[in-house]
Design an enzyme around this catalytic site. Sequence first.
Site, mmCIF file in Angstrom:
data_model
loop_
_atom_site.group_PDB
_atom_site.id
_atom_site.type_symbol
_atom_site.label_atom_id
_atom_site.label_comp_id
_atom_site.label_asym_id
_atom_site.label_seq_id
_atom_site.Cartn_x
_atom_site.Cartn_y
_atom_site.Cartn_z
ATOM 1 N N LYS A 154 0.830 -1.221 0.000
ATOM 2 C CA LYS A 154 0.000 0.000 0.000
ATOM 3 C C LYS A 154 0.861 1.266 0.000
ATOM 4 O O LYS A 154 0.651 2.175 -0.788
ATOM 5 C CB LYS A 154 -0.924 -0.016 1.232
ATOM 6 C CG LYS A 154 -1.966 -1.122 1.158
ATOM 7 C CD LYS A 154 -2.797 -1.214 2.403
ATOM 8 C CE LYS A 154 -2.113 -1.870 3.581
ATOM 9 N NZ LYS A 154 -1.752 -3.272 3.434
ATOM 10 N N ILE A 155 1.858 1.317 0.891
ATOM 11 C CA ILE A 155 2.675 2.531 1.004
ATOM 12 C C ILE A 155 3.621 2.655 -0.189
ATOM 13 O O ILE A 155 3.733 3.721 -0.804
ATOM 14 C CB ILE A 155 3.456 2.534 2.339
ATOM 15 C CG1 ILE A 155 2.463 2.573 3.519
ATOM 16 C CG2 ILE A 155 4.430 3.701 2.404
ATOM 17 C CD1 ILE A 155 3.079 2.324 4.884
ATOM 18 N N ASP A 174 9.883 -6.707 -5.102
ATOM 19 C CA ASP A 174 8.925 -7.274 -4.149
ATOM 20 C C ASP A 174 8.779 -8.744 -4.516
ATOM 21 O O ASP A 174 8.576 -9.067 -5.694
ATOM 22 C CB ASP A 174 7.560 -6.539 -4.277
ATOM 23 C CG ASP A 174 6.626 -6.846 -3.118
ATOM 24 O OD1 ASP A 174 6.431 -8.038 -2.812
ATOM 25 O OD2 ASP A 174 6.084 -5.892 -2.530
ATOM 26 N N CYS A 201 9.033 -2.380 2.875
ATOM 27 C CA CYS A 201 8.651 -3.769 3.141
ATOM 28 C C CYS A 201 8.537 -3.966 4.658
ATOM 29 O O CYS A 201 9.059 -3.176 5.432
ATOM 30 C CB CYS A 201 9.699 -4.715 2.556
ATOM 31 S SG CYS A 201 11.360 -4.385 3.124
ATOM 32 N N THR A 228 11.314 4.400 6.097
ATOM 33 C CA THR A 228 10.144 4.738 6.915
ATOM 34 C C THR A 228 9.443 3.455 7.368
ATOM 35 O O THR A 228 8.307 3.518 7.823
ATOM 36 C CB THR A 228 9.129 5.598 6.127
ATOM 37 O OG1 THR A 228 8.823 4.921 4.913
ATOM 38 C CG2 THR A 228 9.653 6.987 5.828
ATOM 39 N N ARG A 230 10.821 -0.150 9.067
ATOM 40 C CA ARG A 230 11.212 -0.631 10.398
ATOM 41 C C ARG A 230 12.728 -0.517 10.503
ATOM 42 O O ARG A 230 13.455 -0.827 9.556
ATOM 43 C CB ARG A 230 10.788 -2.091 10.624
ATOM 44 C CG ARG A 230 9.302 -2.280 10.912
ATOM 45 C CD ARG A 230 8.879 -1.665 12.259
ATOM 46 N NE ARG A 230 7.459 -1.821 12.516
ATOM 47 C CZ ARG A 230 6.526 -0.918 12.238
ATOM 48 N NH1 ARG A 230 6.858 0.226 11.666
ATOM 49 N NH2 ARG A 230 5.263 -1.135 12.532
ATOM 50 N N ASP A 254 13.059 7.376 9.513
ATOM 51 C CA ASP A 254 11.967 7.625 10.457
ATOM 52 C C ASP A 254 11.932 6.519 11.505
ATOM 53 O O ASP A 254 11.145 6.581 12.448
ATOM 54 C CB ASP A 254 10.630 7.667 9.699
ATOM 55 C CG ASP A 254 9.465 8.042 10.606
ATOM 56 O OD1 ASP A 254 9.591 9.082 11.296
ATOM 57 O OD2 ASP A 254 8.466 7.312 10.651
ATOM 58 N N GLU A 259 15.150 1.820 18.338
ATOM 59 C CA GLU A 259 14.295 2.973 18.640
ATOM 60 C C GLU A 259 13.445 2.797 19.892
ATOM 61 O O GLU A 259 13.074 3.775 20.538
ATOM 62 C CB GLU A 259 13.379 3.309 17.462
ATOM 63 C CG GLU A 259 12.282 2.282 17.209
ATOM 64 C CD GLU A 259 11.335 2.701 16.075
ATOM 65 O OE1 GLU A 259 11.836 3.082 15.010
ATOM 66 O OE2 GLU A 259 10.115 2.629 16.273
ATOM 67 N N HIS A 291 9.834 8.128 14.297
ATOM 68 C CA HIS A 291 8.706 7.260 13.917
ATOM 69 C C HIS A 291 7.401 8.070 13.824
ATOM 70 O O HIS A 291 6.406 7.724 14.461
ATOM 71 C CB HIS A 291 8.555 6.100 14.923
ATOM 72 C CG HIS A 291 7.909 4.883 14.311
ATOM 73 N ND1 HIS A 291 8.364 3.613 14.537
ATOM 74 C CD2 HIS A 291 6.845 4.750 13.479
ATOM 75 C CE1 HIS A 291 7.597 2.747 13.879
ATOM 76 N NE2 HIS A 291 6.674 3.420 13.235
HETATM 77 P P1 NAI Z 1 1.863 -3.841 2.872
HETATM 78 O O1 NAI Z 1 1.667 -5.150 3.567
HETATM 79 O O2 NAI Z 1 0.722 -3.244 2.109
HETATM 80 O O3 NAI Z 1 3.100 -3.965 1.869
HETATM 81 C C1 NAI Z 1 4.316 -4.572 2.200
HETATM 82 C C2 NAI Z 1 4.920 -5.099 0.904
HETATM 83 O O4 NAI Z 1 6.207 -5.612 1.213
HETATM 84 C C3 NAI Z 1 4.102 -6.228 0.266
HETATM 85 O O5 NAI Z 1 3.865 -5.954 -1.103
HETATM 86 C C4 NAI Z 1 4.995 -7.436 0.440
HETATM 87 O O6 NAI Z 1 4.873 -8.387 -0.633
HETATM 88 C C5 NAI Z 1 6.373 -6.779 0.442
HETATM 89 N N1 NAI Z 1 7.402 -7.654 0.974
HETATM 90 C C6 NAI Z 1 7.298 -8.712 1.820
HETATM 91 N N2 NAI Z 1 8.493 -9.296 1.992
HETATM 92 C C7 NAI Z 1 9.370 -8.591 1.227
HETATM 93 C C8 NAI Z 1 10.753 -8.725 0.975
HETATM 94 N N3 NAI Z 1 11.478 -9.723 1.510
HETATM 95 N N4 NAI Z 1 11.333 -7.824 0.151
HETATM 96 C C9 NAI Z 1 10.607 -6.834 -0.429
HETATM 97 N N5 NAI Z 1 9.290 -6.680 -0.236
HETATM 98 C C10 NAI Z 1 8.681 -7.542 0.592
HETATM 99 O O7 NAI Z 1 2.388 -2.844 3.984
HETATM 100 P P2 NAI Z 1 2.349 -1.252 3.965
HETATM 101 O O8 NAI Z 1 1.079 -0.788 4.551
HETATM 102 O O9 NAI Z 1 2.760 -0.764 2.631
HETATM 103 O O10 NAI Z 1 3.493 -0.924 5.051
HETATM 104 C C11 NAI Z 1 4.854 -1.226 4.784
HETATM 105 C C12 NAI Z 1 5.624 -1.082 6.080
HETATM 106 O O11 NAI Z 1 5.620 0.280 6.486
HETATM 107 C C13 NAI Z 1 5.005 -1.813 7.291
HETATM 108 O O12 NAI Z 1 5.418 -3.166 7.340
HETATM 109 C C14 NAI Z 1 5.535 -1.046 8.458
HETATM 110 O O13 NAI Z 1 6.727 -1.659 8.885
HETATM 111 C C15 NAI Z 1 5.848 0.328 7.885
HETATM 112 N N6 NAI Z 1 5.031 1.383 8.456
HETATM 113 C C16 NAI Z 1 5.658 2.452 9.035
HETATM 114 C C17 NAI Z 1 4.942 3.490 9.588
HETATM 115 C C18 NAI Z 1 5.616 4.685 10.180
HETATM 116 O O14 NAI Z 1 4.957 5.497 10.834
HETATM 117 N N7 NAI Z 1 6.904 4.875 9.975
HETATM 118 C C19 NAI Z 1 3.478 3.447 9.618
HETATM 119 C C20 NAI Z 1 2.901 2.307 8.937
HETATM 120 C C21 NAI Z 1 3.661 1.304 8.397
#
Ligand code: NAI
Length: 342
Positions: A154-155, A174, A201, A228, A230, A254, A259, A291
């Site tokens: 999504k992001i 991905d 990711c 941004t 983990r 971020d 952290e 964060h």
């Molecule tokens: P999402 O689940 O929609 O997308 C994650 C993507 O990463 C998926 O397409 C997945 O196939 C891919 N992925 C899985 N394993 C992988 C790998 N080994 N190599 C490359 N890609 C891989 O998650 P979304 O919503 O896009 O969030 C992504 C990350 O952003 C979250 O896991 C979270 O850690 C982080 N996040 C950080 C925030 C902040 O405030 N800094 C807030 C919200 C999320």
Amino acid sequence: MKKIAFFDTKPYDKKGFDDLKEQNDFNIKYIEYRLNPDTAYMAKGCDAVCAFVNDVISKETIDILSELGIKIIALRCAGYNNVDFEAALNKVHVVTVPAYSPHAVAEHAMALLLAVNRKLHRATHRTRDFNFSLNGLTGFDLFGKTIGVIGTGKIGQIFIEICKGFGMNVLAYDPYPAKIDVQYVGLDELFSKSDIISLHCPLTKDTYHIINEESIGKMKDNVYLINTSRGALIDSEALLKNLKSGKIGGAALDVYEEESEVFFEDFSNEIIRDDTLAMLISLPNVIITSHQAFLTEEALNEIAKVTIENLNEYFNSQPLKNEICYRCNKANCEKKANGRCF
Ligand code: NAI
């Protein structure tokens, strides 16, 4: 009225939930402490726990909550790498807020890139001191540069669209490519061809330290890194070493792997004991935010709304659409007839 133990409360979280007071039937006990084995007992007398990204939801914490009769933990975040799902299975349901505002995070990633590239953090400090010199503030055009996006969920997908708006060439990696208009490449090709790399990711055992000494070695000289997602996606020691040598041109973070010791708290009157963090912060080509990528009004409102919905589903014996369990994480979860993992 069901009572919720709400750990790691900050004023900005409280506002979102208080604004929804009229629309739910929960008595929320706001607790400033983080959830961990030492504080878990504070949920005594409550029916559910609401927790956040840096709470320690280990086996020990889960066992204490389970003994207190808690059967649901509602995470008010998307990431869940802080949960021991094996320990939680068959004891405590874990629900998350899978997407509250992917725009908030993607926009913050771009804000970080713009700031670190154009040295906005340094420029602002200078002008506040009536220093109007431009020496050392040269950046580069983003237009025409190649950005490698790791993780196109999504992001990542929104971030890709933002980058395209800047006229950048986008490469993506991905393991589960999405049906989107972007050039997917292998990880090594992404490392070797990108001027900038942005991580979107999740943190898993496969992605832990995905940016390390070896992968940095494959990157272009002067590469910029944006994280941004983990902190533990990046080996901080390798990052620091390569920033010092000049291999990495800049970094905007971020998130940071250690952290949980410091982020979200005010240490301005204390000595920071994490030398790596202190050193990173001291470098002119590094920006660190605490964060805060998620921190928009829209995201906070959505977090509160979905968390309340998740809790209502649990207490009304409905299917838990945002439940995650140990088996889900292994991709072999078949939800039971009641729409729950167990
Ligand atoms: P999402 O689940 O929609 O997308 C994650 C993507 O990463 C998926 O397409 C997945 O196939 C891919 N992925 C899985 N394993 C992988 C790998 N080994 N190599 C490359 N890609 C891989 O998650 P979304 O919503 O896009 O969030 C992504 C990350 O952003 C979250 O896991 C979270 O850690 C982080 N996040 C950080 C925030 C902040 O405030 N800094 C807030 C919200 C999320």
